[in-house]
Motif scaffolding. Structure first.
Motif, PDB file in Angstrom:
ATOM      1  N   VAL A  42      43.234  45.154  38.559  1.00 17.07           N
ATOM      2  CA  VAL A  42      44.022  44.555  39.643  1.00 17.07           C
ATOM      3  C   VAL A  42      44.431  45.633  40.649  1.00 17.07           C
ATOM      4  O   VAL A  42      44.341  45.422  41.868  1.00 17.07           O
ATOM      5  N   LEU A  43      44.852  46.783  40.157  1.00 16.69           N
ATOM      6  CA  LEU A  43      45.215  47.875  41.066  1.00 16.69           C
ATOM      7  C   LEU A  43      44.003  48.357  41.864  1.00 16.69           C
ATOM      8  O   LEU A  43      44.121  48.656  43.055  1.00 16.69           O
ATOM      9  N   TYR A  44      42.846  48.451  41.197  1.00 20.68           N
ATOM     10  CA  TYR A  44      41.632  48.860  41.900  1.00 20.68           C
ATOM     11  C   TYR A  44      41.239  47.834  42.952  1.00 20.68           C
ATOM     12  O   TYR A  44      40.681  48.185  43.983  1.00 20.68           O
ATOM     13  N   THR A  45      41.504  46.567  42.683  1.00 17.73           N
ATOM     14  CA  THR A  45      41.113  45.517  43.620  1.00 17.73           C
ATOM     15  C   THR A  45      42.096  45.380  44.778  1.00 17.73           C
ATOM     16  O   THR A  45      41.683  45.180  45.919  1.00 17.73           O
ATOM     17  N   LEU A  46      43.382  45.504  44.501  1.00 15.73           N
ATOM     18  CA  LEU A  46      44.396  45.246  45.531  1.00 15.73           C
ATOM     19  C   LEU A  46      44.984  46.510  46.155  1.00 15.73           C
ATOM     20  O   LEU A  46      45.059  46.623  47.376  1.00 15.73           O
ATOM     21  N   LEU A  47      45.434  47.450  45.339  1.00 16.64           N
ATOM     22  CA  LEU A  47      46.161  48.607  45.840  1.00 16.64           C
ATOM     23  C   LEU A  47      45.234  49.723  46.332  1.00 16.64           C
ATOM     24  O   LEU A  47      45.524  50.376  47.335  1.00 16.64           O
ATOM     25  N   ARG A  48      44.145  49.942  45.645  1.00 15.91           N
ATOM     26  CA  ARG A  48      43.265  51.050  45.963  1.00 15.91           C
ATOM     27  C   ARG A  48      42.699  50.984  47.384  1.00 15.91           C
ATOM     28  O   ARG A  48      42.657  52.025  48.066  1.00 15.91           O
ATOM     29  N   PRO A  49      42.250  49.834  47.890  1.00 14.63           N
ATOM     30  CA  PRO A  49      41.761  49.824  49.286  1.00 14.63           C
ATOM     31  C   PRO A  49      42.835  50.217  50.301  1.00 14.63           C
ATOM     32  O   PRO A  49      42.550  50.926  51.268  1.00 14.63           O
TER      33      PRO A  49
END
Length: 124
Positions: A42-49
């Motif tokens: 979820v962090l890679y999908t939402l926060l990382r970008p």
């Protein structure tokens, strides 16, 4: 859409796989490790970008090291949120896990591009 789901699944599966094959990553509870994988996905999908957008200039100046450190920090931080899940011995092991996650995600992206670029064959 399918590529996003596969990238999500690859991120979730990478945590238990790394715990199985890497000496510095220890699996304590499988279900909690899956939860760590879900949180990380979820962090890679939402926060990382968003973080990549904010850190674009420092990343350019350091030739990409900022993104590598960012991924390793996420991998090092998330298991600390879920007790009895995964223990990562050091930052270098977190760096190795983030490398595996990124390789898996890149492989999913490449496979999805191959699937999209295949011409459809019609027989008359």
């Amino acid at each position: 859409m399918l590529a996003t789901i596969l990238r999500f699944a690859a991120t979730v599966a990478a945590i238990p796989l790394c715990a199985r094959f890497m000496d510095g990553v220890h699996l304590i509870d499988f279900h909690n490790a899956i939860l760590v994988g879900v949180i990380l996905a979820v962090l890679y999908t939402l926060l990382r970008p968003f973080l990549r957008l904010v850190l674009k200039l420092p990343n350019f100046c350091t030739l990409g090291l900022v993104y590598v450190v960012l991924d390793a920090l996420l991998v090092n931080w998330v298991p600390k949120l879920v007790r009895n899940s995964v223990k990562i011995d050091s930052f270098l092991w977190a760096l190795a896990v983030s490398l595996v996650i990124n390789v898996l995600r890149m492989a999913v992206d490449m496979l999805s591009l191959i699937h999209i670029s295949e011409p459809t064959r019609r027989y008359a």
